[in-house]
Each structure stands twice: as structure tokens, then as C-alpha cells.
Design a protein around this motif. Sequence first.
Motif, mmCIF file in Angstrom:
data_model
loop_
_atom_site.group_PDB
_atom_site.id
_atom_site.type_symbol
_atom_site.label_atom_id
_atom_site.label_comp_id
_atom_site.label_asym_id
_atom_site.label_seq_id
_atom_site.Cartn_x
_atom_site.Cartn_y
_atom_site.Cartn_z
ATOM 1 N N GLU A 33 0.764 -1.307 0.137
ATOM 2 C CA GLU A 33 0.115 -0.090 -0.073
ATOM 3 C C GLU A 33 0.930 1.181 -0.023
ATOM 4 O O GLU A 33 0.595 2.372 -0.873
ATOM 5 N N PHE A 70 -1.736 -6.584 -4.051
ATOM 6 C CA PHE A 70 -2.232 -6.082 -3.156
ATOM 7 C C PHE A 70 -3.632 -6.444 -2.726
ATOM 8 O O PHE A 70 -4.143 -6.963 -1.501
ATOM 9 N N ASP A 127 -4.684 -8.579 0.696
ATOM 10 C CA ASP A 127 -5.692 -8.096 1.205
ATOM 11 C C ASP A 127 -6.898 -8.997 1.467
ATOM 12 O O ASP A 127 -7.345 -9.212 2.453
#
Length: 445
Positions: free
Chosen positions: A225, A338, A342
Motif C-alpha cells: 500500500e 495487493f 488483502d
Amino acid sequence: MRLVSGSGAPRPQAPKPESEPEPISRLSTGARKKGPGTRPWMVVDSTGQAEVIEAGKHSIMNQTGLPGRDLRILDPLLSYPSTVLGRERAIVINLEHIKAIITAHEVLLLNFKDPAVAPFVQELQQRIQLHHEQREGMIGISTVGEGKFSKLRDLPFEFVALEACLEAACSCLENEATTLEKEAHPALDKLTTKISSLNLEHVRQIKSRLVAISGRVQKVRDELEQLLDDDDDMAEMYLTDKLLQQNVCTTGSSPHSSLDEDEDDIDDDERIPAEISSEDSYIEKNFEENSQNIGNHGHLFSRMDSNEVGRGTQTCSTISGGKRLNIEELEMLLEAYFVQIDSTLNNLSTLREYVDDTEDYINIMLDDKQNHLLQMGVVLTTATLIVSAFVVLAGIFGININNDLFDETKSGTSEWLWTVGGGATGSLFLYILAIAWCKHRRLLE
């Protein structure tokens, strides 16, 4: 020096580009004694060939341009969190069991002897070999369109290696999370059915592993991030494009300086246009050769205007400073992993909530049992109080005093039975009255 137009005019000599750092695999060939501070490194070149070398810390720093603090991140004896760093000539990767340095033409692995890294090394070699074959035109476009490596044709070398590192780290964490989830649900269900020391210890170990894995996944997610939020950090990872731009600027800058020094000695009407035209073709030829050697990938900067390069009126810093960053390629790559990490973190969060709910349910069950024990204690205490009152009656008869019950002429067995029965009946009545009062006050269920 004067420039003379015509067929016999000497051609301006372009300076040689700055020598690129020689690959580490070439520096450590041959039998060498292992010096202090040297460590074994596995070097995977741009063709997918692997070689084990012995290199010291200063040698790695000189060839990759990394400071010592970046190399400390890869030290297996030190504990550093997951990190992805983009530097001028290299990318430092410290993700779970992957500790690597990626340059524009090779990958250096530090802990390649770890059994957990062996599958990653094979995967990395396959990706790099396929990428090399695609660049060389050995695989047709139709065959490239299928398979998990289909997108490699659009990525430069450093992104192919970076993607392999990200996939290995994310897949490892995802597998651990899935294994833990499969083990946790039966253990939690068994604990709710039967609360025992063995089941509680098993759930405690699962919760400890869950906290550890969640922390590792959270760190990787935060690192990705942070990269996605910083365009400059992503721009630093375009090693091939930076090397291409450096070679182009080095090739096209010095010929212009020689023209500027002798500009006053040349006829403005005839000789200067002819020489500038000659410089145009010469610089464009060098530009094409450098582009073919490095590879035509997604560019970090917009393509330079050939007229500006030919005239030589802008320096390298001016050209690079005025171009718009184009980091969509790397951004899409990082976003894909990501999303994966996640999703893993969300699954772990769901499992953590399930563990917390089970823990709350167990605490409620234990509190309920404790309440029952307290109620039983109230009942027993009340019974003890009533019995104590009856014992007081018996104690009165045991006192050495004058009492008509002990006089055989005045009383007999019937009087003694009435006295004992009346005392027991009174005690029982008092006990029932006390229990009814406790229930009335909701002290007992």
C-alpha cells in the motif's frame, strides 16, 4: 577544430557510454578463497541461468549501488519486517523467506539454500527463461496468449523477477492462512462441545499462530500500500528504462558540445546545416542500437522527440525533468498482489472474529456454571443456618439444668418425640421460607 563539409569531412566521434556495472557473476568466476565477510549468493541472469558465487558485502555494494543499511535488511541473522525498496540501480526484496536483490539484468538470492526457497528459484528461472525466449522471438504471439506467464511479454526484466517474488510471498502466506483456517474451525467447534484443558490448549496455540500470521500479512499489505501511494518509489523501480535513458543521454550529449565549441568558425549558411543533418542520423542510429540491447518495454518516460535530440539543445536533466511519469504498468502489477494479500488478511480477520466469538461463548458458559455454583452455595448456606438453629435446640437440652422433660413422673416418651418432631418441623419450615424469599428476590432461579 574546424568542421569541413563534404565527403571528406571527418565524422564527429560520439563518446562511449558510461560503462555499465559488470555483472557479479563475471566478477566471481574462478577458484577463490573465501575471505572474511563473504557469503554465497545465487545469481540468476537474464537468460535464466543460475550460478553460485562467493561475494563480499563491499563487492555487492559496488556493483548494485546499494548502501550498507539496505544490505542489512537481507541479513538472515537480523530480524527485519517485510520490505520492498527501489533504488537507483537495484530493487531490494525482503518478503517472508525471499531475500533478493534485483538489477536490470540479474537477480541475486542470499538464502537460496533454504528448502522453502527452492520452489521459488525454479519458478523464477522458468519465468526468466520464458521472458528471454519471448524477447528473442522464439515463441510466437499465438502461443504466448495462454498460460500463467502470458503477461511476461509486456514486462521488463526487473518486473518479471519482482512479480515472482511477490507471488511466492503472497502464495506462502495464503497457504499458511488456509491451513490454519482448516485446523481452527474443528478445534473451536470441539471446544464449544466440551470444555477441557486439552481443547483449551489447542485453541490457545491456534490463536497464537493466528496473531503471528496476521502480523506478517499486515506488514506485507502495508508495504504494498505504501508503494502504491508513492509514485516516486514506483518510478525508482524502472531500472531498465533508467538505464536506457542514461545511455541515450550519454550518447547524444557530447557531440553537441563539440559543435558548440566550434560554432563560430563555421559558415552559418552552408556548413552548419550539413553537419547537423549528419549528427541527426548518427545519434538516431545509436539510439536504436541502445534500445535494441536493453529491450523495448513499457517506458517510464515519454519517447523523446527526435528533432530535439538532433539539435542537441536540451540536456539530459531537462529532458527527464519535463516528461510525465507513466507508472501504470507497475501499479497494475502491485495492485493485483495487493488485492490477493488483502483478501488473505480479510480471511484471517474473519477467523479472528470467529475465535473471539467462540471465546466469548466459552466465557458465557463458564459464567453460567459459576452462577449455578453460587446458587448452590446459597442453598447450602441456608440449609446450614437452619440446621444450626436445630442444633441450638439440642444444645439447650444438653445443658445441666432443671427441666421437666427429664422428670420421669411428669413426662415420658411422647413428650420427647413431640419436642424433637416439633423442632425438626420448625427448622424445615424456616428453610422453605428462606428459599422462597431468595427466589422472590431473584437470588435463585
